[in-house]
Scaffold this motif. Structure first.
Motif, PDB file in Angstrom:
ATOM      1  N   MET A 189       0.841  -1.199   0.000  1.00 36.72           N
ATOM      2  CA  MET A 189       0.000   0.000   0.000  1.00 36.72           C
ATOM      3  C   MET A 189       0.875   1.249   0.000  1.00 36.72           C
ATOM      4  O   MET A 189       1.876   1.321   0.702  1.00 36.72           O
ATOM      5  N   ILE A 190       0.476   2.246  -0.760  1.00 40.33           N
ATOM      6  CA  ILE A 190       1.294   3.427  -0.939  1.00 40.33           C
ATOM      7  C   ILE A 190       1.511   4.198   0.353  1.00 40.33           C
ATOM      8  O   ILE A 190       2.536   4.844   0.547  1.00 40.33           O
ATOM      9  N   TYR A 191       0.533   4.135   1.285  1.00 43.86           N
ATOM     10  CA  TYR A 191       0.658   4.901   2.530  1.00 43.86           C
ATOM     11  C   TYR A 191       1.231   4.070   3.673  1.00 43.86           C
ATOM     12  O   TYR A 191       1.424   4.573   4.760  1.00 43.86           O
ATOM     13  N   SER A 192       1.484   2.793   3.440  1.00 40.95           N
ATOM     14  CA  SER A 192       1.971   1.907   4.494  1.00 40.95           C
ATOM     15  C   SER A 192       3.473   2.058   4.685  1.00 40.95           C
ATOM     16  O   SER A 192       4.237   2.106   3.715  1.00 40.95           O
ATOM     17  N   LEU A 193       3.896   2.133   5.944  1.00 41.18           N
ATOM     18  CA  LEU A 193       5.312   2.272   6.266  1.00 41.18           C
ATOM     19  C   LEU A 193       5.904   0.973   6.813  1.00 41.18           C
ATOM     20  O   LEU A 193       6.939   0.521   6.350  1.00 41.18           O
ATOM     21  N   ASP A 194       5.222   0.363   7.793  1.00 38.75           N
ATOM     22  CA  ASP A 194       5.752  -0.845   8.427  1.00 38.75           C
ATOM     23  C   ASP A 194       4.708  -1.378   9.398  1.00 38.75           C
ATOM     24  O   ASP A 194       3.749  -0.680   9.749  1.00 38.75           O
ATOM     25  N   LEU A 195       4.922  -2.613   9.860  1.00 38.54           N
ATOM     26  CA  LEU A 195       4.095  -3.138  10.933  1.00 38.54           C
ATOM     27  C   LEU A 195       4.359  -2.353  12.210  1.00 38.54           C
ATOM     28  O   LEU A 195       5.492  -1.941  12.479  1.00 38.54           O
ATOM     29  N   GLY A 196       3.323  -2.168  13.000  1.00 38.20           N
ATOM     30  CA  GLY A 196       3.496  -1.481  14.272  1.00 38.20           C
ATOM     31  C   GLY A 196       4.100  -2.377  15.332  1.00 38.20           C
ATOM     32  O   GLY A 196       4.788  -1.925  16.239  1.00 38.20           O
ATOM     33  N   PHE A 197       3.821  -3.693  15.222  1.00 33.37           N
ATOM     34  CA  PHE A 197       4.311  -4.695  16.165  1.00 33.37           C
ATOM     35  C   PHE A 197       4.041  -6.067  15.556  1.00 33.37           C
ATOM     36  O   PHE A 197       3.298  -6.181  14.570  1.00 33.37           O
ATOM     37  N   GLN A 198       4.647  -7.097  16.135  1.00 33.42           N
ATOM     38  CA  GLN A 198       4.393  -8.444  15.644  1.00 33.42           C
ATOM     39  C   GLN A 198       2.929  -8.806  15.869  1.00 33.42           C
ATOM     40  O   GLN A 198       2.403  -8.659  16.970  1.00 33.42           O
ATOM     41  N   THR A 199       2.276  -9.274  14.828  1.00 30.11           N
ATOM     42  CA  THR A 199       0.869  -9.629  14.941  1.00 30.11           C
ATOM     43  C   THR A 199       0.667 -10.749  15.959  1.00 30.11           C
ATOM     44  O   THR A 199       1.380 -11.753  15.959  1.00 30.11           O
ATOM     45  N   ILE A 200      -0.306 -10.550  16.850  1.00 32.30           N
ATOM     46  CA  ILE A 200      -0.702 -11.581  17.805  1.00 32.30           C
ATOM     47  C   ILE A 200      -1.847 -12.353  17.165  1.00 32.30           C
ATOM     48  O   ILE A 200      -2.925 -11.808  16.942  1.00 32.30           O
ATOM     49  N   SER A 201      -1.605 -13.606  16.844  1.00 32.31           N
ATOM     50  CA  SER A 201      -2.577 -14.422  16.127  1.00 32.31           C
ATOM     51  C   SER A 201      -2.717 -15.740  16.875  1.00 32.31           C
ATOM     52  O   SER A 201      -1.888 -16.635  16.741  1.00 32.31           O
ATOM     53  N   GLY A 202      -3.776 -15.849  17.697  1.00 28.77           N
ATOM     54  CA  GLY A 202      -3.912 -17.008  18.576  1.00 28.77           C
ATOM     55  C   GLY A 202      -5.229 -17.734  18.390  1.00 28.77           C
ATOM     56  O   GLY A 202      -6.292 -17.149  18.603  1.00 28.77           O
ATOM     57  N   TYR A 203      -5.145 -19.003  17.999  1.00 27.53           N
ATOM     58  CA  TYR A 203      -6.352 -19.820  17.850  1.00 27.53           C
ATOM     59  C   TYR A 203      -6.464 -20.780  19.026  1.00 27.53           C
ATOM     60  O   TYR A 203      -5.476 -21.395  19.436  1.00 27.53           O
ATOM     61  N   GLY A 204      -7.676 -20.925  19.557  1.00 28.27           N
ATOM     62  CA  GLY A 204      -7.908 -21.854  20.654  1.00 28.27           C
ATOM     63  C   GLY A 204      -7.083 -21.501  21.871  1.00 28.27           C
ATOM     64  O   GLY A 204      -7.075 -20.354  22.336  1.00 28.27           O
ATOM     65  N   SER A 205      -6.339 -22.479  22.380  1.00 23.59           N
ATOM     66  CA  SER A 205      -5.562 -22.271  23.603  1.00 23.59           C
ATOM     67  C   SER A 205      -4.467 -21.223  23.432  1.00 23.59           C
ATOM     68  O   SER A 205      -4.069 -20.568  24.401  1.00 23.59           O
ATOM     69  N   ASN A 206      -3.975 -21.028  22.201  1.00 25.47           N
ATOM     70  CA  ASN A 206      -2.945 -20.009  21.976  1.00 25.47           C
ATOM     71  C   ASN A 206      -3.485 -18.599  22.225  1.00 25.47           C
ATOM     72  O   ASN A 206      -2.742 -17.694  22.587  1.00 25.47           O
ATOM     73  N   GLY A 207      -4.776 -18.417  22.040  1.00 25.61           N
ATOM     74  CA  GLY A 207      -5.379 -17.110  22.286  1.00 25.61           C
ATOM     75  C   GLY A 207      -5.374 -16.725  23.746  1.00 25.61           C
ATOM     76  O   GLY A 207      -5.517 -15.547  24.085  1.00 25.61           O
ATOM     77  N   ALA A 208      -5.197 -17.718  24.628  1.00 27.99           N
ATOM     78  CA  ALA A 208      -5.152 -17.445  26.063  1.00 27.99           C
ATOM     79  C   ALA A 208      -3.802 -16.882  26.496  1.00 27.99           C
ATOM     80  O   ALA A 208      -3.651 -16.444  27.638  1.00 27.99           O
ATOM     81  N   ILE A 209      -2.817 -16.908  25.597  1.00 26.36           N
ATOM     82  CA  ILE A 209      -1.503 -16.316  25.865  1.00 26.36           C
ATOM     83  C   ILE A 209      -1.565 -14.870  25.373  1.00 26.36           C
ATOM     84  O   ILE A 209      -1.643 -14.607  24.174  1.00 26.36           O
ATOM     85  N   ILE A 210      -1.547 -13.924  26.288  1.00 28.92           N
ATOM     86  CA  ILE A 210      -1.883 -12.529  25.980  1.00 28.92           C
ATOM     87  C   ILE A 210      -1.058 -11.958  24.832  1.00 28.92           C
ATOM     88  O   ILE A 210      -1.584 -11.285  23.944  1.00 28.92           O
ATOM     89  N   HIS A 211       0.252 -12.209  24.824  1.00 26.85           N
ATOM     90  CA  HIS A 211       1.109 -11.685  23.760  1.00 26.85           C
ATOM     91  C   HIS A 211       1.681 -12.824  22.926  1.00 26.85           C
ATOM     92  O   HIS A 211       2.872 -12.846  22.591  1.00 26.85           O
ATOM     93  N   TYR A 212       0.827 -13.740  22.541  1.00 25.74           N
ATOM     94  CA  TYR A 212       1.263 -14.920  21.782  1.00 25.74           C
ATOM     95  C   TYR A 212       1.801 -14.528  20.406  1.00 25.74           C
ATOM     96  O   TYR A 212       1.210 -13.723  19.685  1.00 25.74           O
ATOM     97  N   GLY A 213       2.937 -15.142  20.052  1.00 20.25           N
ATOM     98  CA  GLY A 213       3.517 -14.969  18.724  1.00 20.25           C
ATOM     99  C   GLY A 213       3.625 -16.319  18.053  1.00 20.25           C
ATOM    100  O   GLY A 213       4.349 -17.197  18.523  1.00 20.25           O
ATOM    101  N   PRO A 214       2.883 -16.558  16.971  1.00 20.51           N
ATOM    102  CA  PRO A 214       2.905 -17.873  16.333  1.00 20.51           C
ATOM    103  C   PRO A 214       4.263 -18.223  15.752  1.00 20.51           C
ATOM    104  O   PRO A 214       4.948 -17.373  15.179  1.00 20.51           O
ATOM    105  N   ASP A 215       4.646 -19.478  15.904  1.00 16.85           N
ATOM    106  CA  ASP A 215       5.879 -20.001  15.338  1.00 16.85           C
ATOM    107  C   ASP A 215       5.580 -20.488  13.927  1.00 16.85           C
ATOM    108  O   ASP A 215       4.771 -21.404  13.743  1.00 16.85           O
ATOM    109  N   PRO A 216       6.216 -19.917  12.914  1.00 14.30           N
ATOM    110  CA  PRO A 216       5.927 -20.326  11.531  1.00 14.30           C
ATOM    111  C   PRO A 216       6.132 -21.818  11.276  1.00 14.30           C
ATOM    112  O   PRO A 216       5.514 -22.389  10.391  1.00 14.30           O
ATOM    113  N   LYS A 217       7.006 -22.454  12.067  1.00 15.14           N
ATOM    114  CA  LYS A 217       7.314 -23.868  11.850  1.00 15.14           C
ATOM    115  C   LYS A 217       6.473 -24.800  12.714  1.00 15.14           C
ATOM    116  O   LYS A 217       6.438 -26.010  12.466  1.00 15.14           O
TER     117      LYS A 217
END
Length: 248
Positions: free
Chosen positions: A1-29
Protein backbone atom coordinates in the motif's frame (compact mmCIF):
# COMPACT_ATOMS: atom_id res chain seq x y z
CA UNK A 1 0.00 0.00 0.00
CA UNK A 2 1.29 3.43 -0.94
CA UNK A 3 0.66 4.90 2.53
CA UNK A 4 1.97 1.91 4.49
CA UNK A 5 5.31 2.27 6.27
CA UNK A 6 5.75 -0.84 8.43
CA UNK A 7 4.09 -3.14 10.93
CA UNK A 8 3.50 -1.48 14.27
CA UNK A 9 4.31 -4.69 16.17
CA UNK A 10 4.39 -8.44 15.64
CA UNK A 11 0.87 -9.63 14.94
CA UNK A 12 -0.70 -11.58 17.81
CA UNK A 13 -2.58 -14.42 16.13
CA UNK A 14 -3.91 -17.01 18.58
CA UNK A 15 -6.35 -19.82 17.85
CA UNK A 16 -7.91 -21.85 20.65
CA UNK A 17 -5.56 -22.27 23.60
CA UNK A 18 -2.94 -20.01 21.98
CA UNK A 19 -5.38 -17.11 22.29
CA UNK A 20 -5.15 -17.45 26.06
CA UNK A 21 -1.50 -16.32 25.87
CA UNK A 22 -1.88 -12.53 25.98
CA UNK A 23 1.11 -11.68 23.76
CA UNK A 24 1.26 -14.92 21.78
CA UNK A 25 3.52 -14.97 18.72
CA UNK A 26 2.91 -17.87 16.33
CA UNK A 27 5.88 -20.00 15.34
CA UNK A 28 5.93 -20.33 11.53
CA UNK A 29 7.31 -23.87 11.85
CA UNK A 30 5.05 -25.11 14.63
CA UNK A 31 1.75 -23.30 14.99
CA UNK A 32 -1.91 -24.25 15.27
CA UNK A 33 -4.21 -24.29 12.26
CA UNK A 34 -7.21 -21.97 12.48
CA UNK A 35 -10.37 -24.05 12.46
CA UNK A 36 -14.06 -23.89 13.29
CA UNK A 37 -14.13 -25.38 16.78
CA UNK A 38 -12.73 -22.56 18.92
CA UNK A 39 -12.20 -18.82 19.18
CA UNK A 40 -9.59 -16.96 17.14
CA UNK A 41 -7.95 -13.78 18.52
CA UNK A 42 -6.00 -11.46 16.25
CA UNK A 43 -4.28 -8.24 17.38
CA UNK A 44 -2.57 -6.30 14.60
CA UNK A 45 -1.39 -2.82 13.76
CA UNK A 46 0.70 -0.88 11.29
CA UNK A 47 2.33 2.49 10.73
CA UNK A 48 0.97 4.61 7.89
CA UNK A 49 1.89 8.08 6.70
CA UNK A 50 -1.35 9.40 8.16
CA UNK A 51 -1.57 7.38 11.38
CA UNK A 52 -0.77 4.25 13.37
CA UNK A 53 -3.32 1.51 13.95
CA UNK A 54 -3.91 -1.04 16.69
CA UNK A 55 -6.99 -3.27 16.60
CA UNK A 56 -8.00 -6.56 18.20
CA UNK A 57 -10.98 -8.74 17.41
CA UNK A 58 -12.05 -12.17 18.59
CA UNK A 59 -14.14 -14.24 16.19
CA UNK A 60 -15.48 -17.76 15.77
CA UNK A 61 -15.67 -19.42 12.35
CA UNK A 62 -18.03 -22.12 13.59
CA UNK A 63 -20.56 -22.24 16.43
CA UNK A 64 -19.40 -20.89 19.78
CA UNK A 65 -20.50 -22.51 23.02
CA UNK A 66 -22.91 -20.68 25.30
CA UNK A 67 -20.09 -20.20 27.79
CA UNK A 68 -17.82 -18.67 25.14
CA UNK A 69 -20.63 -16.32 24.12
CA UNK A 70 -21.18 -15.30 27.73
CA UNK A 71 -17.50 -14.53 28.23
CA UNK A 72 -17.31 -12.61 24.96
CA UNK A 73 -20.40 -10.59 25.86
CA UNK A 74 -18.99 -9.64 29.27
CA UNK A 75 -15.82 -8.38 27.58
CA UNK A 76 -17.92 -6.45 25.05
CA UNK A 77 -19.98 -4.92 27.85
CA UNK A 78 -16.77 -3.73 29.50
CA UNK A 79 -15.63 -2.24 26.21
CA UNK A 80 -18.92 -0.39 25.77
CA UNK A 81 -18.94 0.85 29.37
CA UNK A 82 -15.60 2.56 28.89
CA UNK A 83 -16.16 3.95 25.41
CA UNK A 84 -19.47 5.56 26.48
CA UNK A 85 -18.14 6.97 29.75
CA UNK A 86 -18.31 10.69 30.64
CA UNK A 87 -15.72 11.95 33.15
CA UNK A 88 -14.02 15.16 34.37
CA UNK A 89 -10.96 16.43 32.51
CA UNK A 90 -7.76 15.31 34.19
CA UNK A 91 -9.18 12.03 35.51
CA UNK A 92 -6.43 9.42 35.67
CA UNK A 93 -6.62 6.06 33.92
CA UNK A 94 -6.30 4.39 37.31
CA UNK A 95 -9.79 5.65 38.19
CA UNK A 96 -11.28 4.50 34.86
CA UNK A 97 -9.81 1.00 34.67
CA UNK A 98 -12.44 -0.66 36.87
CA UNK A 99 -15.24 0.62 34.62
CA UNK A 100 -14.26 -1.86 31.91
CA UNK A 101 -13.84 -4.72 34.39
CA UNK A 102 -17.15 -4.40 36.21
CA UNK A 103 -19.23 -6.53 33.78
CA UNK A 104 -16.60 -9.29 33.93
CA UNK A 105 -16.48 -9.17 37.72
CA UNK A 106 -20.18 -10.03 37.77
CA UNK A 107 -19.20 -13.51 36.52
CA UNK A 108 -15.92 -13.74 38.45
CA UNK A 109 -13.85 -12.98 35.34
CA UNK A 110 -10.92 -10.57 34.90
CA UNK A 111 -7.73 -9.99 32.88
CA UNK A 112 -4.08 -9.50 33.82
CA UNK A 113 -3.25 -6.44 31.74
CA UNK A 114 -4.18 -2.80 31.58
CA UNK A 115 -7.31 -1.61 29.82
CA UNK A 116 -5.75 1.03 27.58
CA UNK A 117 -2.57 2.71 26.40
CA UNK A 118 -1.59 5.70 24.30
CA UNK A 119 -0.68 5.17 20.64
CA UNK A 120 2.28 6.91 19.01
CA UNK A 121 2.25 7.81 15.31
CA UNK A 122 5.17 5.99 13.73
CA UNK A 123 6.65 5.45 17.18
CA UNK A 124 6.16 2.77 19.81
CA UNK A 125 2.53 1.67 19.73
CA UNK A 126 2.40 1.78 23.55
CA UNK A 127 3.13 5.47 24.08
CA UNK A 128 2.68 7.50 27.25
CA UNK A 129 2.45 9.56 29.25
CA UNK A 130 -1.15 8.46 29.85
CA UNK A 131 -2.86 5.08 30.03
CA UNK A 132 -5.76 3.19 31.61
CA UNK A 133 -4.55 0.57 34.05
CA UNK A 134 -5.06 -0.81 37.55
CA UNK A 135 -1.34 -0.77 38.23
CA UNK A 136 0.10 2.16 40.22
CA UNK A 137 2.62 3.19 37.57
CA UNK A 138 3.72 6.48 36.09
CA UNK A 139 0.97 6.66 33.41
CA UNK A 140 -1.55 7.13 36.17
CA UNK A 141 0.05 10.43 37.15
CA UNK A 142 -1.17 11.95 33.86
CA UNK A 143 -4.89 12.64 33.63
CA UNK A 144 -6.77 12.36 30.36
CA UNK A 145 -7.15 15.53 28.32
CA UNK A 146 -8.90 16.51 25.11
CA UNK A 147 -7.44 15.02 21.89
CA UNK A 148 -5.40 12.33 23.63
CA UNK A 149 -5.40 8.92 21.91
CA UNK A 150 -5.99 5.81 24.02
CA UNK A 151 -7.07 2.22 23.48
CA UNK A 152 -10.06 0.44 25.01
CA UNK A 153 -9.13 -3.25 25.29
CA UNK A 154 -10.69 -5.42 28.00
CA UNK A 155 -10.29 -9.18 27.65
CA UNK A 156 -10.61 -12.59 29.23
CA UNK A 157 -8.17 -15.51 28.92
CA UNK A 158 -8.94 -19.08 29.97
CA UNK A 159 -5.64 -21.02 30.13
CA UNK A 160 -5.51 -24.01 27.82
CA UNK A 161 -8.83 -23.14 26.17
CA UNK A 162 -9.29 -19.70 24.57
CA UNK A 163 -8.68 -15.97 24.77
CA UNK A 164 -10.90 -12.97 24.14
CA UNK A 165 -9.93 -9.32 23.62
CA UNK A 166 -11.68 -6.40 21.93
CA UNK A 167 -9.59 -3.31 21.13
CA UNK A 168 -10.61 -0.01 19.57
CA UNK A 169 -8.59 3.19 19.43
CA UNK A 170 -10.39 6.15 21.00
CA UNK A 171 -9.92 9.92 20.88
CA UNK A 172 -10.69 11.93 24.01
CA UNK A 173 -13.26 14.60 23.16
CA UNK A 174 -15.16 17.32 25.09
CA UNK A 175 -18.73 16.52 26.15
CA UNK A 176 -21.44 19.02 27.00
CA UNK A 177 -22.99 18.32 30.41
CA UNK A 178 -25.81 19.91 32.41
CA UNK A 179 -23.31 21.27 34.96
CA UNK A 180 -19.54 21.68 35.17
CA UNK A 181 -18.68 20.88 38.78
CA UNK A 182 -15.70 22.90 40.03
CA UNK A 183 -15.65 24.59 36.59
CA UNK A 184 -14.20 21.45 35.00
CA UNK A 185 -14.71 20.45 31.40
CA UNK A 186 -16.17 16.97 31.05
CA UNK A 187 -14.85 14.51 28.51
CA UNK A 188 -15.84 11.36 26.66
CA UNK A 189 -14.51 9.18 23.86
CA UNK A 190 -14.92 8.92 20.09
CA UNK A 191 -13.95 5.61 18.46
CA UNK A 192 -11.84 5.71 15.30
CA UNK A 193 -11.47 1.95 14.78
CA UNK A 194 -13.93 0.42 12.33
CA UNK A 195 -14.08 -3.37 12.52
CA UNK A 196 -17.17 -5.57 13.06
CA UNK A 197 -18.27 -6.90 16.45
CA UNK A 198 -19.32 -10.44 15.48
CA UNK A 199 -23.07 -10.73 16.23
CA UNK A 200 -23.06 -14.53 16.53
CA UNK A 201 -20.76 -14.30 19.56
CA UNK A 202 -23.08 -12.01 21.50
CA UNK A 203 -25.53 -13.23 24.16
CA UNK A 204 -28.28 -10.62 23.89
CA UNK A 205 -29.90 -11.91 27.09
CA UNK A 206 -27.09 -10.23 29.04
CA UNK A 207 -27.40 -6.87 27.31
CA UNK A 208 -29.38 -3.78 28.18
CA UNK A 209 -31.39 -1.94 25.55
CA UNK A 210 -28.74 0.80 25.41
CA UNK A 211 -25.96 -1.74 24.89
CA UNK A 212 -27.84 -3.36 22.01
CA UNK A 213 -28.43 0.07 20.48
CA UNK A 214 -24.72 0.90 20.78
CA UNK A 215 -23.65 -2.37 19.10
CA UNK A 216 -26.14 -1.96 16.27
CA UNK A 217 -25.14 1.66 15.69
CA UNK A 218 -21.44 0.77 15.73
CA UNK A 219 -21.80 -2.14 13.30
CA UNK A 220 -23.99 -0.04 11.02
CA UNK A 221 -21.29 2.65 10.94
CA UNK A 222 -18.67 0.01 10.14
CA UNK A 223 -20.80 -1.37 7.29
CA UNK A 224 -21.60 2.03 5.79
CA UNK A 225 -18.03 3.32 5.91
CA UNK A 226 -16.22 0.16 4.77
CA UNK A 227 -18.56 -1.29 2.15
CA UNK A 228 -17.73 1.30 -0.56
CA UNK A 229 -14.08 0.13 -0.46
CA UNK A 230 -15.07 -3.53 -0.81
CA UNK A 231 -17.28 -3.41 -3.90
CA UNK A 232 -14.68 -5.33 -5.92
CA UNK A 233 -14.14 -7.98 -3.24
CA UNK A 234 -17.27 -10.11 -3.01
CA UNK A 235 -15.92 -12.38 -0.25
CA UNK A 236 -14.90 -9.49 2.01
CA UNK A 237 -18.15 -7.65 1.36
CA UNK A 238 -20.20 -10.74 2.24
CA UNK A 239 -18.21 -11.17 5.47
CA UNK A 240 -18.76 -7.50 6.35
CA UNK A 241 -22.50 -7.66 5.75
CA UNK A 242 -22.91 -10.90 7.72
CA UNK A 243 -20.93 -9.65 10.69
CA UNK A 244 -22.57 -6.24 10.92
CA UNK A 245 -26.14 -7.54 10.85
CA UNK A 246 -28.24 -5.87 13.57
CA UNK A 247 -29.04 -7.64 16.81
CA UNK A 248 -32.73 -8.26 17.38
Amino acid sequence: MIYSLDLGFQTISGYGSNGAIIHYGPDPKNSATVGTSSLYLVDSGAHYKDGTTDVTRTVHFGEATEYQKRCFTRVLQGHIALTTLVFPEGTSGYRLDAIARTPLWQDGLDYNHGTGHGVGHGLVVHEGPHGITYRSIVVNDFGLKESMIVTDEPGYYEPGKFGIRILNILIVKPVETLKKFNDKQYLGFEHVTLCPMQPSLIDTNLLSKKEIEWINAYNQEVREKLSPSLQNDALALAYLEKNTAPLQ
